[in-house]
Scaffold this motif. Structure first.
Motif, mmCIF file in Angstrom:
data_model
loop_
_atom_site.group_PDB
_atom_site.id
_atom_site.type_symbol
_atom_site.label_atom_id
_atom_site.label_comp_id
_atom_site.label_asym_id
_atom_site.label_seq_id
_atom_site.Cartn_x
_atom_site.Cartn_y
_atom_site.Cartn_z
ATOM 1 N N ALA A 103 10.476 10.271 48.966
ATOM 2 C CA ALA A 103 11.408 9.552 48.083
ATOM 3 C C ALA A 103 10.627 8.672 47.116
ATOM 4 O O ALA A 103 11.021 8.504 45.957
ATOM 5 C CB ALA A 103 12.373 8.709 48.909
ATOM 6 N N ALA A 113 18.715 9.512 52.114
ATOM 7 C CA ALA A 113 19.243 10.859 51.882
ATOM 8 C C ALA A 113 18.177 11.914 52.173
ATOM 9 O O ALA A 113 18.469 12.950 52.798
ATOM 10 C CB ALA A 113 19.730 10.981 50.437
ATOM 11 N N ILE A 114 16.947 11.677 51.729
ATOM 12 C CA ILE A 114 15.872 12.644 51.967
ATOM 13 C C ILE A 114 15.546 12.720 53.448
ATOM 14 O O ILE A 114 15.294 13.805 54.002
ATOM 15 C CB ILE A 114 14.634 12.272 51.137
ATOM 16 N N PHE A 172 18.841 2.306 44.318
ATOM 17 C CA PHE A 172 19.034 3.754 44.400
ATOM 18 C C PHE A 172 17.820 4.442 45.033
ATOM 19 O O PHE A 172 17.957 5.513 45.623
ATOM 20 C CB PHE A 172 19.330 4.324 43.014
ATOM 21 N N GLY A 173 16.642 3.827 44.912
ATOM 22 C CA GLY A 173 15.463 4.380 45.581
ATOM 23 C C GLY A 173 15.597 4.315 47.092
ATOM 24 O O GLY A 173 15.252 5.262 47.807
ATOM 25 N N ALA A 210 20.885 13.743 47.712
ATOM 26 C CA ALA A 210 19.599 13.309 47.164
ATOM 27 C C ALA A 210 19.442 13.758 45.716
ATOM 28 O O ALA A 210 18.940 13.003 44.868
ATOM 29 C CB ALA A 210 18.457 13.859 48.016
ATOM 30 N N LEU A 251 18.010 6.915 48.149
ATOM 31 C CA LEU A 251 17.359 8.223 48.122
ATOM 32 C C LEU A 251 16.485 8.426 49.349
ATOM 33 O O LEU A 251 16.420 9.538 49.895
ATOM 34 C CB LEU A 251 16.522 8.358 46.840
ATOM 35 N N TRP A 252 15.833 7.367 49.803
ATOM 36 C CA TRP A 252 15.000 7.450 51.011
ATOM 37 C C TRP A 252 15.837 7.911 52.202
ATOM 38 O O TRP A 252 15.444 8.813 52.945
ATOM 39 C CB TRP A 252 14.373 6.084 51.285
ATOM 40 N N LEU A 292 21.513 11.516 43.516
ATOM 41 C CA LEU A 292 20.861 10.212 43.391
ATOM 42 C C LEU A 292 19.682 10.276 42.422
ATOM 43 O O LEU A 292 19.432 9.332 41.660
ATOM 44 C CB LEU A 292 20.386 9.726 44.762
ATOM 45 N N MET A 293 18.954 11.387 42.424
ATOM 46 C CA MET A 293 17.838 11.528 41.503
ATOM 47 C C MET A 293 18.311 11.585 40.054
ATOM 48 O O MET A 293 17.660 11.047 39.153
ATOM 49 C CB MET A 293 17.018 12.780 41.859
ATOM 50 N N VAL A 315 11.105 8.948 43.018
ATOM 51 C CA VAL A 315 11.465 7.822 42.158
ATOM 52 C C VAL A 315 10.393 7.596 41.092
ATOM 53 O O VAL A 315 10.691 7.379 39.912
ATOM 54 C CB VAL A 315 11.680 6.544 42.994
#
Length: 621
Positions: A245, A234-235, A227-228, A203, A231-232, A206-207, A249
């Motif tokens: 997430a 991954a979190i 990528f958002g 995460a 990230l969702w 990705l950020m 973002v």
């Protein structure tokens, strides 16, 4: 508010840039709150109808999303709470980013009171809840009482309709931003399911990637979306609630005020399209208009209505279906959990916000905006006890047992009703005892030909006063409007300039104002204003001296006058007047002594000036 945005109406529009603030005060707020209330009632009626069993069955409908052997299994309820609500937190994050970058929270004098009040409004309710709910064994659910529902709060304010609500609304919106930050931190830190290191590292990577998307020459929107979503996941895998997430973002998306060069480019393309309409010019103009605003502004404007009128009502329908049978109500009346939530939201929010604001004023640590007194703060503090969206959201995170969740939901709903009634009573009584006065509606200091700088006859039948900033791109554009107005009326209009340098965002605005005054002492203020507007990117002291030389001023005298107490006093006198009228955006116009509301193109200003010269007809009793 963006420093360069057109001035809002003092009594009918907000001064905040949040996504709620983009709805017209009154109609938009009432509609959003009404829809949220309707869906809340529908959920309660559904859960307590003869078909009440279908409520739980429907929201527990299995949902599977898969690609090949990779299958994600969840329920419809989790889709709403974990996926759809990510959009809500995304827009909240956009609001937070903008407020800290360009909005109210960039200015300490304006932010200190609502920020401290918001912090107190987070801590005091939690303490009261823990003290009362401790015997229930659910004291860890203190997060339920810390958040205010902004949609219901603004809707309630619009329904009650106190006179001149704009200052209070701006205060509450600033408070709501800090309130949202506190709630988001509470969810991330205290209501996670155990942190997993590897997904958390993914995460973080990705950020970093998302933060670099701003440098892509194209396809930024698609990149943010792809990528958002990654990230969702991954979190979620890291054990943190995946809705955060959306916040992550949003905080990584850039925000900036409109740039003068971009605005001028759009104006040039618009002129070219008018002269030769074709698809190429139309496409170029569309891109230019889009790029003149930050993606933060565009996303808030695009997604705000969907959040207000779709996401939040859907969330209410999925989460407000509490069983209100005799057994549940009886258990709620005897439950420390329920009473802890009611006391935390109703008493805690009121005491925390109103009490801290009063203490700050008494100690001199901060001050309220003009026209905003403690009776208004008390009414707003009472309405802040309306906790709904995030309160119900945290109920599902903090409490596992469905029956105990129902007791908590009863407390949230009861607190919201009580808070609305208390706020309505405070506003009604306070406004009758001390009727509020409008702020900034009428010009505080009338035009004085012996003091003010003006164009035209001082006794002209039409008068327009402009508060402006020489570094503001929109003030530069407004000079064209003023020129057209003067051309239309000739000697029948008098235009007056007063200073409102926005020093927090325009580092050379105060120096430019002093240069204007120094040039005025040699009778050349118009020449100096024209050359400064034409060179807004070069307003250092050396630049100003060069301009003085170019327009033929005595430079030594210019420098002396530029540094003189007289010039400083003239500029600061205008700033004091602006502060008293609560002006903090440029350009702001007063037509015929009354604040102009709306666009300031030449046609609109001409119509406003013509209307101001008409005799006022008082309504018959």
């Amino acid at each position: 508010m963006s420093a360069a945005a057109p001035a809002p109406a003092p009594d009918t529009t907000t001064t905040s840039r949040s996504w709620h603030a983009r709805l017209r005060f009154g109609t938009g707020d009432r509609a959003a709150a009404a829809l949220l209330l309707v869906f809340t009632i529908l959920a309660i009626l559904w859960a307590n109808s003869p078909w009440g069993d279908t409520y739980e069955q429907f929201w527990e409908t299995p949902v599977e999303i898969g690609v090949g052997d990779l299958v994600l299994s969840t329920t419809l309820h989790h889709v709403v709470n974990d996926a759809v609500m990510t959009l809500f937190f995304f827009v909240v994050g956009l609001e937070v980013k903008r407020e800290f970058t360009l909005g109210e929270l960039t200015e300490r004098a304006r932010a200190v009171v609502p920020v401290i009040a918001a912090v107190a409004g987070l801590i005091v309710p939690a303490l009261i809840f823990v003290a009362i709910a401790w015997p229930s064994g659910e004291a860890h659910a203190w997060g339920v009482v810390i958040s205010t529902d902004t949609a219901f709060l603004l809707g309630a304010l619009a329904i009650i309709g106190p006179k001149f609500p704009a200052r209070l609304r701006a205060f509450l919106l600033t408070l709501a931003v800090v309130d949202d930050i506190g709630a988001l931190l509470a969810i991330a830190m205290f209501y996670n399911t155990g942190i997993q290191v590897v997904p958390l590292v993914v995460a973080a990577v990705l950020m970093i990637v998302i933060a670099l998307i701003r440098f892509l020459p194209a396809w930024r929107g698609l990149a943010y979306a792809v990528f958002g979503i990654a990230l969702w996941f991954a979190i979620a895998a890291a054990g943190v609630h995946p809705t955060l997430a959306g916040v992550a973002v949003a905080l990584l998306i850039p925000v900036f005020p409109p740039r003068r060069t971009d605005v001028e480019r759009s104006a040039e393309l618009s002129q070219a399209f008018r002269e030769s309409p074709n698809a190429a010019y139309a496409a170029a103009l569309t891109r230019s208009l889009r790029d003149s605003l930050s993606i933060n502004d565009r996303l808030q404007a695009a997604w705000g209505p969907y959040i207000s009128f779709l996401v939040l009502p859907l969330f209410a329908l999925a989460n407000a279906g509490v069983h209100l049978d005799a057994e549940t109500l009886g258990a709620a009346l005897a439950s420390p959990l329920t009473w802890g939530i009611v006391a935390g939201l109703v008493v805690g929010k009121f005491v925390g916000i109103a009490g801290s604001t009063l203490l700050i004023r008494m100690t001199g640590l901060g001050r309220l905006a003009p026209g905003l007194g403690m009776p208004r703060i008390a009414g707003g503090a009472a309405l802040s006890g309306i906790g709904f969206t995030i309160s119900l959201f945290i109920v599902t995170l903090a409490i596992a047992d469905p029956e105990t969740q129902d007791l908590a939901r009863v407390g949230v709903l009861a607190a919201s009703v009580i808070a609305f009634a208390l706020g309505w009573a405070i506003f009604t009584i306070a406004d009758r005892i001390t009727p509020p006065q409008a702020v900034g509606k009428v010009l505080a200091r009338p035009f004085d030909p012996s003091r003010d700088h003006f164009r035209g006859r001082p006794d002209a039948p039409h008068q327009i006063v402009e508060y402006g900033d020489f570094e503001c791109p929109f003030c530069s554009r407004a000079t064209g409007s003023i020129d057209a107005v003067i051309e239309h009326f000739g000697d029948d209009v008098c235009w007056v300039w007063r200073h409102l340098p926005l020093e927090a965002v325009h580092s050379h605005a105060k120096e430019a104002a002093l240069a204007y005054e120094a040039a005025a002492m040699q009778g050349r203020f118009l020449d100096m204003s024209h050359i400064m507007f034409a060179n807004q990117d070069a307003l250092t002291a050396d630049d100003l001296c060069r301009y003085a030389r170019e327009i033929g001023l005595d430079v030594d005298r210019f420098i002396e006058d530029f540094r003189s107490p007289r010039a400083l006093h003239r500029v600061e006198e205008d700033q004091v007047d602006a502060e008293m009228m609560d002006l903090h955006s440029t350009p702001t116009f007063f037509v015929g002594g009354r604040r102009h509301v709306g666009p300031w193109d030449s046609r609109t200003l001409i119509r406003a000036l013509e209307a101001s010269a008409q005799p006022r007809v008082e309504p018959s009793p």
